[in-house]
Design an enzyme around this catalytic site. Structure first.
Site, PDB file in Angstrom:
ATOM      1  N   LEU A  17       0.805  -1.221   0.000  1.00  0.00           N
ATOM      2  CA  LEU A  17       0.000   0.000   0.000  1.00  0.00           C
ATOM      3  C   LEU A  17       0.838   1.270   0.000  1.00  0.00           C
ATOM      4  O   LEU A  17       0.546   2.204  -0.744  1.00  0.00           O
ATOM      5  CB  LEU A  17      -0.935   0.000   1.216  1.00  0.00           C
ATOM      6  CG  LEU A  17      -2.245  -0.751   1.003  1.00  0.00           C
ATOM      7  CD1 LEU A  17      -3.000  -0.861   2.309  1.00  0.00           C
ATOM      8  CD2 LEU A  17      -3.091  -0.036  -0.049  1.00  0.00           C
ATOM      9  N   GLY A  51      -8.552  -5.500  10.248  1.00  0.00           N
ATOM     10  CA  GLY A  51      -9.524  -4.732  11.016  1.00  0.00           C
ATOM     11  C   GLY A  51      -9.895  -3.376  10.497  1.00  0.00           C
ATOM     12  O   GLY A  51     -11.056  -2.977  10.553  1.00  0.00           O
ATOM     13  N   GLY A  52      -8.939  -2.589  10.002  1.00  0.00           N
ATOM     14  CA  GLY A  52      -9.314  -1.278   9.509  1.00  0.00           C
ATOM     15  C   GLY A  52      -8.250  -0.228   9.701  1.00  0.00           C
ATOM     16  O   GLY A  52      -7.137  -0.530  10.109  1.00  0.00           O
ATOM     17  N   HIS A 259       1.607  -8.996  18.818  1.00  0.00           N
ATOM     18  CA  HIS A 259       0.146  -8.892  18.773  1.00  0.00           C
ATOM     19  C   HIS A 259      -0.439  -9.930  19.717  1.00  0.00           C
ATOM     20  O   HIS A 259       0.008 -11.076  19.727  1.00  0.00           O
ATOM     21  CB  HIS A 259      -0.353  -9.131  17.350  1.00  0.00           C
ATOM     22  CG  HIS A 259      -1.781  -8.727  17.142  1.00  0.00           C
ATOM     23  ND1 HIS A 259      -2.833  -9.418  17.697  1.00  0.00           N
ATOM     24  CD2 HIS A 259      -2.326  -7.688  16.461  1.00  0.00           C
ATOM     25  CE1 HIS A 259      -3.968  -8.818  17.353  1.00  0.00           C
ATOM     26  NE2 HIS A 259      -3.693  -7.764  16.608  1.00  0.00           N
ATOM     27  N   ARG A 275     -11.660  -8.238  19.540  1.00  0.00           N
ATOM     28  CA  ARG A 275     -11.772  -7.647  20.868  1.00  0.00           C
ATOM     29  C   ARG A 275     -12.470  -6.296  20.782  1.00  0.00           C
ATOM     30  O   ARG A 275     -13.257  -5.932  21.654  1.00  0.00           O
ATOM     31  CB  ARG A 275     -10.390  -7.514  21.505  1.00  0.00           C
ATOM     32  CG  ARG A 275      -9.865  -8.835  22.058  1.00  0.00           C
ATOM     33  CD  ARG A 275      -8.408  -8.737  22.475  1.00  0.00           C
ATOM     34  NE  ARG A 275      -7.556  -8.485  21.320  1.00  0.00           N
ATOM     35  CZ  ARG A 275      -6.640  -7.536  21.250  1.00  0.00           C
ATOM     36  NH1 ARG A 275      -6.423  -6.746  22.275  1.00  0.00           N
ATOM     37  NH2 ARG A 275      -5.918  -7.374  20.158  1.00  0.00           N
ATOM     38  N   GLU A 396       5.498   0.664   6.720  1.00  0.00           N
ATOM     39  CA  GLU A 396       6.103  -0.042   7.852  1.00  0.00           C
ATOM     40  C   GLU A 396       7.620  -0.067   7.771  1.00  0.00           C
ATOM     41  O   GLU A 396       8.306  -0.070   8.791  1.00  0.00           O
ATOM     42  CB  GLU A 396       5.559  -1.481   7.937  1.00  0.00           C
ATOM     43  CG  GLU A 396       6.008  -2.215   9.197  1.00  0.00           C
ATOM     44  CD  GLU A 396       5.386  -3.597   9.348  1.00  0.00           C
ATOM     45  OE1 GLU A 396       4.503  -3.950   8.532  1.00  0.00           O
ATOM     46  OE2 GLU A 396       5.782  -4.321  10.270  1.00  0.00           O
TER      47      GLU A 396
END
Lengths: 616, 251
Positions: A17, A51-52, A259, A275, A396
């Protein structure tokens, strides 16, 4: 000397990305761009983000009143004040624009549905009323360490939809993509980065790429560890070529995130969304424990905190025994079939296919696993790498440094397109004024060096060490002594052991003939570099005598703002050395939010103005 | 007692003049929860370091590891050995160009096809960073996501009779992709414009209806439905154009 040469304005090493977002910005500004990728870009690790991404749109009921100021504060606290606050500010301000831009390009973000809605928090059901006037706007879910529900998502395939949409954009703009190509060294003249030497992973042939600007966007270095959620290609390739220049520093190598919910035994990630949506962690007695350790945030404290309490709880004898070691349970059963098969669909599929577990009715075995690299190629706030003109990094792989010593869930996916957008604009500005001079003798010299490396590996001129055994030894060492809990004695031992493994890595010889794509040669070329990275992580962790975010020292448990409110810069100037040179810089030039209590996790802090102690 | 697994693996390295296409056999002891990801890596690390295959995510979402497993295209990473007989035959996916052994070049094939079908949102609007996003019904967002879930692993293409015979057939993946854009109000293409892209023998009318694509799809995408819907729409457009030849010629 047989090699093909390609010229371009911008060379992006890595087409996940971040790389693609920078490429899109450069191409949209009329610059010729080539994307290099180890795999077809759509197979990059970005696709695994479930997740987003965080952006303070404040559309959903539980996000009411959110704004970039609150997102900024959450990010700084999450980083345990290790981040660059100017960068965190740029990030929080740009995130809402990047989300809307992605919507414009085709992301099917989940939307607000007006009316009464049932949600879960800490396993308890509650009701909220989604406002009529925001019906159809982009909604958000809860993630750890955030004051508001801020994580925008497309079910639990957010990375996938973003990556495909970005790659569609790349296709539309006609950006050149060379997949299955790996950069094996940067070409530079000591001041300017001029491109790279690369290996074609279809044929094994070498190539030269010459560019006015080069971007490293190769993701993290999770595969230094044996237990990681990362894809098999996250071996730190971009960091290796940058560190090898001797000029570009590896920022905060010791900042490695674990994680909480890797599934046992494969370490495949199940999203924090479990969660966030109300899933709970249970122990051997099928009882919750996070609510006792962290009464305020419980399962939704930041990842470093949850991971540590899990390991602590296992050490108290509360783990669930299994042939793969002790683990804990993740319970999402109460969320119900509809929620699990739609909003957590990937989790539903993963559990069934890889564990044979049905999470609607059964518990999911989980244990913390290496997950994210906060450290990386150190850049300034414009994404320009320290040490070489014309070299940039994003995503990253970069230490742009909005994450400091702990990244919040939903902030990495956001960084790729927010940072990519911002840094892409800066790269385009740089290209507008840049000219490069390519010295062909210099290029030849770099190619010759790599040809020699390959020749020696194939012929076994330096020895016959087995590359796979060396990799396994390194990964086990990192997991054993440079993991979630750290201490001086273990780290010292880790540095020494890694140095010994590094010595062996210099004597690798292939067992196969090395012709063509040769997976063995591919790894052998990287192995010494991976060990240099591993030594940087272990040595950086050894020298940092405090606990901050993910860096948790049993022998130095306080966060020491007096001595360690800084960033490690690891250089490897001497090729023959077996330790990096560590330098330090202040964590942030601008301090919008002075160091304080995070509101979760332990609170022992040595303040910035504490008197100096005389060390024994 | 754990089983002794026998792996018959297709071998050929086109970059090695001494290599001939052949099958090599490897024996491996089965371990609990063993997948083909674990098995192939063990074979490479312990028995033959030259063995080529592709994995990335090893969690069935990147689409790298499509191969023919005992005659059926599938993702190696999510195939548990316990679901297979003790003798396992692995072949590279057909249709795609062979890189070596079990590794094929899906990247070039999909990029070419995505370019051909113009797989992106077509709009004449400009993004305005100052404006709030366009609204969308959540159900529509979910419906688009459902079709967006394709991971381009190539299994549907490898299992397709037409794709195996004709190089220019775009495959079920592309038809699903077009269906995704047709559903999306942000894409301003008219039905006639979609017809230009897939209303041909290379597109929706090339399909012979064998429907192996949906049988092998590791994402369980509704490929048959999309094909049917698309065919009906495209058939209707082509009929309309038959009755209005002048209007079409004039446009």
């Amino acid at each position: 000397m047989e090699y093909q040469t390609f010229y371009t304005d911008l060379l992006c090493i890595g087409a996940g990305l971040a790389g693609e977002r920078v490429a899109v910005e450069a191409a949209a500004n009329g610059f010729e761009t080539i994307l290099l990728s180890l795999v077809p870009p759509r197979r990059s690790h970005s696709c695994a983000a479930e997740g987003g991404m965080q952006a303070s749109l404040g559309n959903c009921a539980m996000g009411e009143g959110d704004n970039p100021d609150i997102h900024f504060a959450d990010t700084v606290k999450g980083s345990d004040w290790g981040c660059d606050q100017e960068v965190a500010r740029i990030f929080a301000d740009t995130a809402p624009i990047a989300v809307r831009e992605a919507a414009f390009w085709g992301i099917p973000w989940n939307r607000v549905v007006a009316g009464k809605a049932v949600y879960y928090k800490s396993g308890q059901e509650f009701e909220a009323v989604e406002p009529q006037d925001r019906h159809g706007l982009i909604t958000a879910r809860a993630f750890g360490g955030t004051a508001k529900w801020r994580t925008c998502y497309t079910a639990d395939g957010t990375g996938h939809t973003l990556l495909y949409t970005l790659d569609n954009k790349v296709t539309q703009l006609g950006v050149t993509v060379h997949d299955r190509v790996e950069a094996i060294s940067l070409i530079h003249d000591g001041a300017n980065c001029l491109g790279c030497v690369a290996r074609d992973l279809k044929t094994g042939r070498l190539r030269v790429y010459l560019a006015k600007a080069t971007l490293i966007a190769t993701g993290g270095y999770g595969r230094l560890y044996s237990e990681t959620t990362n894809t098999v290609i996250n071996e730190g390739g971009g960091h290796i070529v940058a560190l090898d220049t001797g000029l570009v520093p590896f920022g905060n190598p010791e900042a490695v995130q674990f994680h909480p919910t890797g599934i046992v035994p494969t370490n495949i990630l199940v999203t924090e969304g479990c969660r966030g949506d109300g899933g709970t962690l249970l122990d051997v007695d099928e009882k919750r424990f996070m609510d006792k350790y962290e009464p305020a945030k419980a399962e939704l404290a930041s990842r470093d905190v949850v991971s540590r309490w899990m390991m602590y709880h296992i050490a108290q004898g509360k783990g669930v025994p299994s042939p793969y070691g002790d683990h804990l349970w993740l319970d999402i059963r109460h969320l119900g079939q509809k929620h699990i098969t739609t909003k957590l669909r990937e989790v539903y599929d993963l559990c069934r296919h890889f564990l044979g577990v049905d999470p609607i009715h059964q518990l999911i075995p989980v244990r913390p696993a290496q997950h994210y690299s906060m450290g990386g190629v150190r850049t300034d706030k414009n994404g320009a790498a320290y040490g070489l003109q014309g070299l940039f990094s994003a995503g990253e792989s970069a230490c742009w440094d909005m994450h400091g010593f702990n990244r919040l869930g939903g902030n990495s996916l956001a960084e790729t397109i927010v940072g990519g957008r911002y840094i892409g604009q800066k790269v385009a500005q740089y290209l507008a004024g840049a000219e490069a001079h390519f010295d062909t003798a210099l290029v030849r010299q770099f190619v010759a060096r790599d040809q020699e490396r390959i020749k020696r590996l194939v012929s076994g001129a330096d020895g016959k060490q087995n590359v796979y055994e060396i990799r396994a030894a390194m990964q086990d060492e990192m997991m054993e002594r440079v993991g979630i809990f750290r201490n001086g004695a273990d780290l010292q031992k880790a540095v020494e052991n890694l140095q010994a493994i590094y010595a062996r890595a210099k004597k690798i010889g292939l067992r196969s003939n090395g012709l063509g794509a040769s997976p063995e040669l591919n790894l052998a070329l990287k192995m010494p570099g991976m060990l240099r990275l591993a030594i940087c992580v272990a040595y950086g962790a050894l020298v940092r005598t405090e606990s901050r975010g993910c860096h948790a020292r049993d022998d130095y448990q306080a966060r020491n703002d007096r001595d360690w409110l800084n960033r490690t810069l690891a250089y490897w100037p001497e090729a023959a050395a077996d330790l990096p040179v560590l330098k330090y810089e202040p964590a942030t030039k601008v301090m919008y939010l002075p160091p304080g209590d995070r509101g979760y996790g332990k609170v022992e802090i040595i303040p910035m103005d504490a008197p100096k102690e005389v060390r024994p | 007692m754990s089983r002794q697994l026998i792996f018959n693996i297709f071998r050929y390295n086109p970059q090695d003049p001494g290599s001939l296409p052949r099958t090599d056999t490897f024996i491996l002891e089965e371990t609990p929860s063993m997948t083909l990801f674990i098995a192939l890596n063990r074979i490479r690390e312990e028995q033959d370091p030259s063995l080529q295959f592709d994995f990335a995510c090893r969690m069935a979402i990147c689409g790298s590891c499509g191969m023919v497993i005992n005659g059926r295209p599938g993702l190696a990473c999510k195939t548990l050995t316990k679901e297979l007989p003790a003798e396992i035959t692995l072949m590279p996916l057909p249709v795609f160009k062979l890189v070596g052994d079990l590794s094929v070049d899906t990247g070039t094939w999909f990029r070419t096809t995505n370019t051909k079908i113009q797989s992106w949102i077509h709009t004449d609007q400009e993004f305005d960073p100052a404006v709030v996003e366009e609204r969308m019904e959540n159900d529509l967002a979910n419906a688009i996501f459902e079709l967006e879930r394709c991971i381009e692993c190539g299994c549907c293409v490898a299992a397709c009779g037409t794709a195996n015979m004709r190089e220019d057939f775009v495959g079920a993946f592309a038809l699903n992709r077009i269906a995704r854009f047709m559903l999306d109000p942000r894409d301003q293409r008219s039905e006639a414009e979609y017809f230009e892209v897939v209303g041909t023998d290379q597109g929706v009318f090339g399909c012979m209806g064998l429907l192996a694509c949906e049988d092998v799809c590791p994402r369980e995408l509704p490929l048959q439905d999309q094909l049917g819907i698309l065919r009906r729409k495209m058939g209707f457009i082509s009929l309309k154009s038959l009755f209005k030849p002048k209007a079409r010629a004039a446009s």
